[in-house]
Design a protein around this motif. Structure first.
Motif, PDB file in Angstrom:
ATOM      1  N   TYR A 122      73.354  35.796  66.091  1.00 26.53           N
ATOM      2  CA  TYR A 122      72.357  35.491  67.117  1.00 26.53           C
ATOM      3  C   TYR A 122      70.945  35.796  66.630  1.00 26.53           C
ATOM      4  O   TYR A 122      70.025  35.033  66.897  1.00 26.53           O
ATOM      5  N   GLN A 123      70.769  36.923  65.938  1.00 26.75           N
ATOM      6  CA  GLN A 123      69.436  37.265  65.446  1.00 26.75           C
ATOM      7  C   GLN A 123      68.927  36.190  64.492  1.00 26.75           C
ATOM      8  O   GLN A 123      67.764  35.786  64.562  1.00 26.75           O
TER       9      GLN A 123
ATOM     10  N   LEU B 162      68.018  33.111  66.534  1.00 27.86           N
ATOM     11  CA  LEU B 162      66.773  33.305  67.282  1.00 27.86           C
ATOM     12  C   LEU B 162      65.553  33.249  66.369  1.00 27.86           C
ATOM     13  O   LEU B 162      64.514  32.700  66.749  1.00 27.86           O
TER      14      LEU B 162
ATOM     15  N   LEU C 208      64.995  29.552  65.665  1.00 31.00           N
ATOM     16  CA  LEU C 208      64.422  28.861  66.820  1.00 31.00           C
ATOM     17  C   LEU C 208      62.949  29.203  67.004  1.00 31.00           C
ATOM     18  O   LEU C 208      62.141  28.341  67.358  1.00 31.00           O
ATOM     19  N   SER C 209      62.583  30.449  66.754  1.00 29.53           N
ATOM     20  CA  SER C 209      61.170  30.851  66.836  1.00 29.53           C
ATOM     21  C   SER C 209      60.343  30.098  65.802  1.00 29.53           C
ATOM     22  O   SER C 209      59.255  29.600  66.111  1.00 29.53           O
TER      23      SER C 209
ATOM     24  N   TYR D 268      60.438  26.718  69.358  1.00 30.75           N
ATOM     25  CA  TYR D 268      61.026  26.690  70.694  1.00 30.75           C
ATOM     26  C   TYR D 268      60.448  27.833  71.513  1.00 30.75           C
ATOM     27  O   TYR D 268      60.138  28.903  70.993  1.00 30.75           O
ATOM     28  N   GLN D 269      60.289  27.605  72.808  1.00 30.39           N
ATOM     29  CA  GLN D 269      59.644  28.563  73.701  1.00 30.39           C
ATOM     30  C   GLN D 269      60.624  29.565  74.316  1.00 30.39           C
ATOM     31  O   GLN D 269      60.321  30.737  74.429  1.00 30.39           O
ATOM     32  N   ARG D 270      61.799  29.076  74.711  1.00 30.06           N
ATOM     33  CA  ARG D 270      62.772  29.942  75.387  1.00 30.06           C
ATOM     34  C   ARG D 270      64.177  29.557  74.971  1.00 30.06           C
ATOM     35  O   ARG D 270      64.458  28.405  74.674  1.00 30.06           O
ATOM     36  N   ALA D 271      65.067  30.555  75.020  1.00 29.52           N
ATOM     37  CA  ALA D 271      66.495  30.325  74.781  1.00 29.52           C
ATOM     38  C   ALA D 271      67.255  30.751  76.028  1.00 29.52           C
ATOM     39  O   ALA D 271      66.972  31.809  76.605  1.00 29.52           O
TER      40      ALA D 271
ATOM     41  N   ASP E 247      67.913  34.449  79.996  1.00 26.11           N
ATOM     42  CA  ASP E 247      66.910  33.795  79.148  1.00 26.11           C
ATOM     43  C   ASP E 247      66.188  34.802  78.279  1.00 26.11           C
ATOM     44  O   ASP E 247      66.187  36.002  78.549  1.00 26.11           O
TER      45      ASP E 247
ATOM     46  N   LEU F 144      60.906  33.159  73.244  1.00 25.09           N
ATOM     47  CA  LEU F 144      60.921  33.108  71.780  1.00 25.09           C
ATOM     48  C   LEU F 144      59.522  33.151  71.174  1.00 25.09           C
ATOM     49  O   LEU F 144      59.373  33.370  69.982  1.00 25.09           O
ATOM     50  N   GLN F 145      58.513  32.920  71.974  1.00 23.65           N
ATOM     51  CA  GLN F 145      57.126  32.946  71.503  1.00 23.65           C
ATOM     52  C   GLN F 145      56.361  33.990  72.302  1.00 23.65           C
ATOM     53  O   GLN F 145      56.687  34.274  73.453  1.00 23.65           O
TER      54      GLN F 145
END
Length: 186
Positions: free
Chosen positions: A100-101, A104, A107-108, A112-115, A158, A161-162
């Motif tokens: 997951y790390q 994430l 994705l950052s 991407y703004q949110r997961a 949620d 990510l930013q």
């Protein structure tokens, strides 16, 4: 432990990990185990756009995690839904946390703004896992899925990510430098 991006050649191993979740649990609401060809198609379609990461030890895949589209409307393009599956014998060894790390971080870097995590409810272990990683509980949709002659809800969590509200264009994995790829997988 080695981490790399999944490919369609991993379909048989990933399907072997996924199969017990379909057959024995309500963690996935899928009723029927997909064929290897169907699973390979899923890997191909998801990994063409989103990170799809596998954890490998001694040549054996022990788990995988990936992001996928949350919803179809254009305004949702900056948020993703996450999935993670571990081999039944690989749980409780921090593999899920590492997967997951890495997901994430990827994705950052891709802006991407949110997961979002959608978790079958009740599932206190999965909720605790996500909260440990910084996810915040949003709520429950009651009786959302019917499996094994029982109703299950889905709990949503949620994670931002930013650190800012600046809208940046979404990047593809192919847009990342070798250095950025190394930062994700190492």
């Amino acid at each position: 432990m080695e981490f790399r991006f999944a490919g369609v050649d991993d379909a048989a191993e990933l399907l072997a990990i996924y199969r017990p979740y379909v057959e024995k649990t309500a963690i996935t609401f899928e009723y029927d185990v997909p064929t290897e060809a169907e699973f390979a198609t899923r890997i191909k379609e998801i990994s063409a756009i989103f990170p799809y990461i596998v954890a490998v030890e001694n040549g054996k895949i022990l788990g995988y995690a990936y992001a996928s589209r949350y919803r179809e409307r254009k305004a949702y393009d900056w948020v993703v839904e996450l999935s993670i599956y571990l081999d039944e014998n690989a749980r409780h060894h921090h593999i899920g946390t590492e997967l997951y790390q890495k997901l994430l971080i990827a994705l950052s870097k891709l802006n991407y703004q949110r997961a979002y995590a959608c978790i079958t409810y009740p599932n206190p272990a999965s909720i605790a896992f996500h909260e440990k990683l910084g996810f915040h509980w949003i709520g429950v949709f009651e009786k959302s899925g019917y499996k094994f002659d029982e109703w299950y809800g889905i709990s949503w969590l949620d994670l931002p990510l930013q650190n800012d509200n600046i809208v940046k264009p979404i990047r593809l994995l192919t847009d990342l430098s070798n250095h950025e790829i190394s930062e994700i997988l190492d």
